[in-house]
Design a protein around this motif. Structure first.
Motif, PDB file in Angstrom:
ATOM      1  N   UNK A   1       0.834  -1.207   0.000  1.00 29.26           N
ATOM      2  CA  UNK A   1       0.000   0.000   0.000  1.00 29.26           C
ATOM      3  C   UNK A   1       0.871   1.261   0.000  1.00 29.26           C
ATOM      4  N   UNK A   2       1.879   1.287   0.867  1.00 32.82           N
ATOM      5  CA  UNK A   2       2.776   2.442   0.909  1.00 32.82           C
ATOM      6  C   UNK A   2       3.488   2.661  -0.409  1.00 32.82           C
ATOM      7  N   UNK A   3       3.984   1.570  -0.993  1.00 35.16           N
ATOM      8  CA  UNK A   3       4.661   1.670  -2.286  1.00 35.16           C
ATOM      9  C   UNK A   3       3.692   2.099  -3.394  1.00 35.16           C
ATOM     10  N   UNK A   4       2.456   1.612  -3.325  1.00 37.45           N
ATOM     11  CA  UNK A   4       1.478   1.991  -4.358  1.00 37.45           C
ATOM     12  C   UNK A   4       1.123   3.475  -4.259  1.00 37.45           C
TER      13      UNK A   4
ATOM     14  N   UNK B   1       9.688   6.498   0.089  1.00 37.13           N
ATOM     15  CA  UNK B   1       8.939   5.614   0.987  1.00 37.13           C
ATOM     16  C   UNK B   1       9.911   5.136   2.062  1.00 37.13           C
ATOM     17  N   UNK B   2       9.515   5.299   3.321  1.00 37.68           N
ATOM     18  CA  UNK B   2      10.340   4.892   4.456  1.00 37.68           C
ATOM     19  C   UNK B   2       9.644   3.708   5.122  1.00 37.68           C
ATOM     20  N   UNK B   3      10.337   2.557   5.165  1.00 35.54           N
ATOM     21  CA  UNK B   3       9.755   1.324   5.698  1.00 35.54           C
ATOM     22  C   UNK B   3      10.412   0.962   7.018  1.00 35.54           C
TER      23      UNK B   3
ATOM     24  N   UNK C   1      12.240  -7.418   2.565  1.00 34.52           N
ATOM     25  CA  UNK C   1      13.484  -7.233   1.806  1.00 34.52           C
ATOM     26  C   UNK C   1      13.194  -6.893   0.342  1.00 34.52           C
ATOM     27  N   UNK C   2      12.170  -7.514  -0.238  1.00 36.80           N
ATOM     28  CA  UNK C   2      11.786  -7.179  -1.616  1.00 36.80           C
ATOM     29  C   UNK C   2      11.309  -5.732  -1.689  1.00 36.80           C
ATOM     30  N   UNK C   3      10.516  -5.324  -0.699  1.00 36.34           N
ATOM     31  CA  UNK C   3      10.019  -3.945  -0.680  1.00 36.34           C
ATOM     32  C   UNK C   3      11.181  -2.961  -0.551  1.00 36.34           C
ATOM     33  N   UNK C   4      12.169  -3.300   0.274  1.00 35.50           N
ATOM     34  CA  UNK C   4      13.340  -2.431   0.446  1.00 35.50           C
ATOM     35  C   UNK C   4      14.129  -2.301  -0.850  1.00 35.50           C
TER      36      UNK C   4
ATOM     37  N   UNK D   1      13.418   4.178  -1.740  1.00 34.68           N
ATOM     38  CA  UNK D   1      12.946   3.405  -0.592  1.00 34.68           C
ATOM     39  C   UNK D   1      14.047   3.399   0.465  1.00 34.68           C
ATOM     40  N   UNK D   2      13.681   3.797   1.677  1.00 32.44           N
ATOM     41  CA  UNK D   2      14.602   3.812   2.812  1.00 32.44           C
ATOM     42  C   UNK D   2      14.062   2.831   3.848  1.00 32.44           C
ATOM     43  N   UNK D   3      14.898   1.897   4.301  1.00 29.01           N
ATOM     44  CA  UNK D   3      14.482   0.923   5.313  1.00 29.01           C
ATOM     45  C   UNK D   3      15.296   1.143   6.575  1.00 29.01           C
ATOM     46  N   UNK D   4      14.663   0.964   7.736  1.00 27.82           N
ATOM     47  CA  UNK D   4      15.345   1.190   9.003  1.00 27.82           C
ATOM     48  C   UNK D   4      14.741   0.321  10.099  1.00 27.82           C
TER      49      UNK D   4
END
Length: 190
Positions: free
Chosen positions: A57-60, A70-72, A87-90, A99-102
């Motif tokens: 949803x966030x990515x869409x 997008x920050x996940x 990991x795929x979303x990141x 895309x930023x993951x933390x």
């Protein structure tokens, strides 16, 4: 004996009334939709939680042009089966979407909001869209408004929750206690 029964009856009525008030208030706070209208933002923040469609949803929303970042938040290490989706979303950044993951510290909504506040300061963000469970939106909104300091648009994951009354009681209890904790702790964004 009559006085004792009357006292017990009064206590029971008061307790039932208190539980009823908590139930009605919980329904209004945690079951009813609290979605803000979508407008373009600097970033979309997807809070950690279940693998319930929130990542997608966030990515869409970013793909629809609501933000280019997008920050996940990673809460999936505790749910190894969901980690591949995270990991795929990141790794799903594109030429137009970053895309930023933390991993939040502390590992709470407050930790997520504190991280976003620091990131927003570095990147001059003034408006974010925050994605979470519908029953978490009121508390997350409160925490993000304390920590972030800019404009916050809250968006629940578009899904339904077919919980039993017992499950809803535990959700309400958790959300009430976490909301009280948020009121007490405030936000120290460092």
């Amino acid at each position: 004996m009559g006085r004792r029964r009357r006292a017990v009856a009064i206590v029971v009525v008061i307790c039932l009334g208190f539980v009823g008030i908590l139930g009605v208030t919980g329904f209004v706070l945690f079951n009813r939709p609290h979605a803000d209208p979508l407008t373009k933002a600097d970033a979309i923040i997807v809070l950690g939680g279940e693998n319930d469609g929130r990542l997608q949803y966030g990515l869409s929303l970013a793909e629809q042009g609501y933000a280019d970042t997008v920050v996940l938040s990673n809460s999936y290490n505790d749910h190894p089966g969901d980690l591949p989706d995270f990991e795929r979303a990141c790794a799903s950044g594109t030429a137009t979407v970053t895309v930023i993951c933390f991993v939040p510290s502390p590992f709470t909504t407050r930790g997520e909001a504190m991280y976003v506040a620091r990131l927003a300061k570095q990147r001059n963000w003034t408006h974010v869209i925050v994605v979470s469970w519908n029953f978490h939106v009121v508390r997350a909104d409160y925490i993000f408004r304390q920590c972030f300091g800019g404009s916050v648009t809250m968006r629940p994951v578009p899904r339904t929750y077919d919980y039993s009354p017992w499950k809803w009681a535990t959700v309400y209890a958790y959300q009430y206690s976490a909301l009280i904790k948020a009121l007490v702790l405030g936000c120290d964004a460092g």
